[in-house]
Design a protein around this motif. Structure first.
Motif, mmCIF file in Angstrom:
data_model
loop_
_atom_site.group_PDB
_atom_site.id
_atom_site.type_symbol
_atom_site.label_atom_id
_atom_site.label_comp_id
_atom_site.label_asym_id
_atom_site.label_seq_id
_atom_site.Cartn_x
_atom_site.Cartn_y
_atom_site.Cartn_z
ATOM 1 N N ARG A 1 0.835 -1.203 0.000
ATOM 2 C CA ARG A 1 0.000 0.000 0.000
ATOM 3 C C ARG A 1 0.868 1.251 0.000
ATOM 4 O O ARG A 1 0.635 2.188 -0.751
ATOM 5 C CB ARG A 1 -0.945 -0.010 1.198
ATOM 6 N N ARG A 2 1.888 1.257 0.823
ATOM 7 C CA ARG A 2 2.746 2.433 0.931
ATOM 8 C C ARG A 2 3.552 2.662 -0.347
ATOM 9 O O ARG A 2 3.628 3.785 -0.855
ATOM 10 C CB ARG A 2 3.696 2.274 2.115
ATOM 11 N N SER A 3 4.157 1.604 -0.893
ATOM 12 C CA SER A 3 5.007 1.782 -2.069
ATOM 13 C C SER A 3 4.200 2.179 -3.306
ATOM 14 O O SER A 3 4.664 2.984 -4.111
ATOM 15 C CB SER A 3 5.817 0.521 -2.345
ATOM 16 N N PHE B 1 2.449 6.601 -6.949
ATOM 17 C CA PHE B 1 1.491 7.493 -7.589
ATOM 18 C C PHE B 1 1.849 8.945 -7.294
ATOM 19 O O PHE B 1 1.753 9.798 -8.177
ATOM 20 C CB PHE B 1 0.066 7.170 -7.146
ATOM 21 N N SER B 2 2.263 9.232 -6.082
ATOM 22 C CA SER B 2 2.673 10.600 -5.751
ATOM 23 C C SER B 2 3.853 11.047 -6.596
ATOM 24 O O SER B 2 3.834 12.123 -7.196
ATOM 25 C CB SER B 2 3.042 10.711 -4.273
ATOM 26 N N VAL B 3 4.877 10.223 -6.645
ATOM 27 C CA VAL B 3 6.091 10.569 -7.388
ATOM 28 C C VAL B 3 5.801 10.672 -8.884
ATOM 29 O O VAL B 3 6.221 11.625 -9.550
ATOM 30 C CB VAL B 3 7.212 9.538 -7.114
ATOM 31 N N ALA C 1 11.377 7.868 -6.970
ATOM 32 C CA ALA C 1 10.971 6.554 -6.455
ATOM 33 C C ALA C 1 12.021 6.004 -5.510
ATOM 34 O O ALA C 1 11.698 5.412 -4.477
ATOM 35 C CB ALA C 1 10.741 5.586 -7.610
ATOM 36 N N TRP C 2 13.268 6.211 -5.853
ATOM 37 C CA TRP C 2 14.355 5.764 -4.981
ATOM 38 C C TRP C 2 14.328 6.521 -3.654
ATOM 39 O O TRP C 2 14.467 5.928 -2.596
ATOM 40 C CB TRP C 2 15.686 5.950 -5.701
ATOM 41 N N LEU C 3 14.117 7.835 -3.710
ATOM 42 C CA LEU C 3 14.079 8.637 -2.483
ATOM 43 C C LEU C 3 12.873 8.297 -1.606
ATOM 44 O O LEU C 3 12.985 8.232 -0.383
ATOM 45 C CB LEU C 3 14.036 10.131 -2.815
ATOM 46 N N ALA C 4 11.715 8.111 -2.231
ATOM 47 C CA ALA C 4 10.473 7.880 -1.482
ATOM 48 C C ALA C 4 10.216 6.405 -1.198
ATOM 49 O O ALA C 4 9.176 6.070 -0.620
ATOM 50 C CB ALA C 4 9.286 8.462 -2.255
ATOM 51 N N ARG C 5 11.124 5.532 -1.635
ATOM 52 C CA ARG C 5 10.934 4.081 -1.490
ATOM 53 C C ARG C 5 9.607 3.650 -2.111
ATOM 54 O O ARG C 5 8.832 2.921 -1.512
ATOM 55 C CB ARG C 5 11.027 3.658 -0.043
ATOM 56 N N LEU D 1 -1.999 17.001 -7.232
ATOM 57 C CA LEU D 1 -2.217 15.656 -7.791
ATOM 58 C C LEU D 1 -1.438 14.592 -7.033
ATOM 59 O O LEU D 1 -1.928 13.476 -6.847
ATOM 60 C CB LEU D 1 -1.846 15.625 -9.270
ATOM 61 N N ALA D 2 -0.236 14.919 -6.586
ATOM 62 C CA ALA D 2 0.560 13.946 -5.823
ATOM 63 C C ALA D 2 -0.142 13.600 -4.513
ATOM 64 O O ALA D 2 -0.242 12.424 -4.148
ATOM 65 C CB ALA D 2 1.954 14.498 -5.556
ATOM 66 N N LEU D 3 -0.631 14.611 -3.812
ATOM 67 C CA LEU D 3 -1.331 14.363 -2.549
ATOM 68 C C LEU D 3 -2.639 13.606 -2.771
ATOM 69 O O LEU D 3 -2.952 12.655 -2.056
ATOM 70 C CB LEU D 3 -1.587 15.674 -1.817
ATOM 71 N N LEU D 4 -3.411 14.034 -3.779
ATOM 72 C CA LEU D 4 -4.675 13.348 -4.075
ATOM 73 C C LEU D 4 -4.440 11.908 -4.526
ATOM 74 O O LEU D 4 -5.164 10.997 -4.121
ATOM 75 C CB LEU D 4 -5.440 14.104 -5.157
ATOM 76 N N GLY D 5 -3.442 11.702 -5.376
ATOM 77 C CA GLY D 5 -3.131 10.352 -5.845
ATOM 78 C C GLY D 5 -2.758 9.438 -4.702
ATOM 79 O O GLY D 5 -3.221 8.291 -4.625
ATOM 80 N N ASN D 6 -1.938 9.921 -3.785
ATOM 81 C CA ASN D 6 -1.533 9.126 -2.635
ATOM 82 C C ASN D 6 -2.733 8.776 -1.777
ATOM 83 O O ASN D 6 -2.923 7.619 -1.393
ATOM 84 C CB ASN D 6 -0.495 9.892 -1.817
#
Length: 180
Positions: free
Chosen positions: A39-41, A46-48, A68-72, A143-148
């Protein structure tokens, strides 16, 4: 979000590592943590991906891979979502971002001429760029916040639904103790 659905469309890491054009990123592509479907990844992917897609910059996919690397986050989803702004949708999305930026900056938006040309865009770039940058960053963050948030809600709803279905199946199935 069903893992099987996502796995069906994701490329295999070994296939990508063998690509000649991606050899410089083989250490990144080979990292198993960037291929996890949790769920987290997936929500972070989607945010990234959505954030990177809204930026009017070249090499959005590289930015998404680094993000993606930074946010895992899940690497293939992050990079794949950048293609929301493909050559067909890019003019419409970036024009909308420009209009939003012009509105936020309280400046009049330039109207597109009947015959759009690269010369006109080059001449107007100094005036267009600040509003485009502001509108793109605001759109990217929203969009990043909404997507997450939406992915986390969908994932939670899917897990809840599968738990309820499992509970119903267990109630209907005969108990082993009754059969003895």
């Amino acid at each position: 979000m069903p893992r099987r659905f996502l796995q069906r469309y994701m490329p295999h890491p070994e296939t990508l590592r063998r690509q000649r054009s991606l050899r410089f990123m083989s250490h990144l592509i080979g990292n198993p943590a960037l291929w996890v479907l949790s769920r987290r990844s997936v929500a972070n992917a989607f945010s990234v991906g959505l954030f990177s897609a809204m930026l009017p910059i070249p090499f959005q996919m590289v930015v998404a891979a680094f993000g993606a690397w930074l946010a895992r986050a899940n690497l293939p989803l992050s990079v794949g979502l950048v293609w929301i702004t493909n050559p067909l949708t890019m003019p419409v999305i970036f024009y909308a971002n420009y209009r939003l930026g012009a509105w936020l900056m309280n400046t009049p938006a330039r109207e597109v001429p009947e015959r759009l040309s690269t010369r006109w865009i080059a001449e107007q770039m100094a005036d267009i760029l600040p509003a485009l940058a502001v509108g793109s960053v605001v759109t990217a963050v929203v969009l990043a916040l909404l997507g997450n948030l939406v992915i986390r809600l969908i994932w939670r709803w899917q897990v809840s639904r599968s738990w309820k279905a499992r509970r119903r199946r267990r109630r209907k199935a005969p108990c082993d103790k009754d059969l003895r």
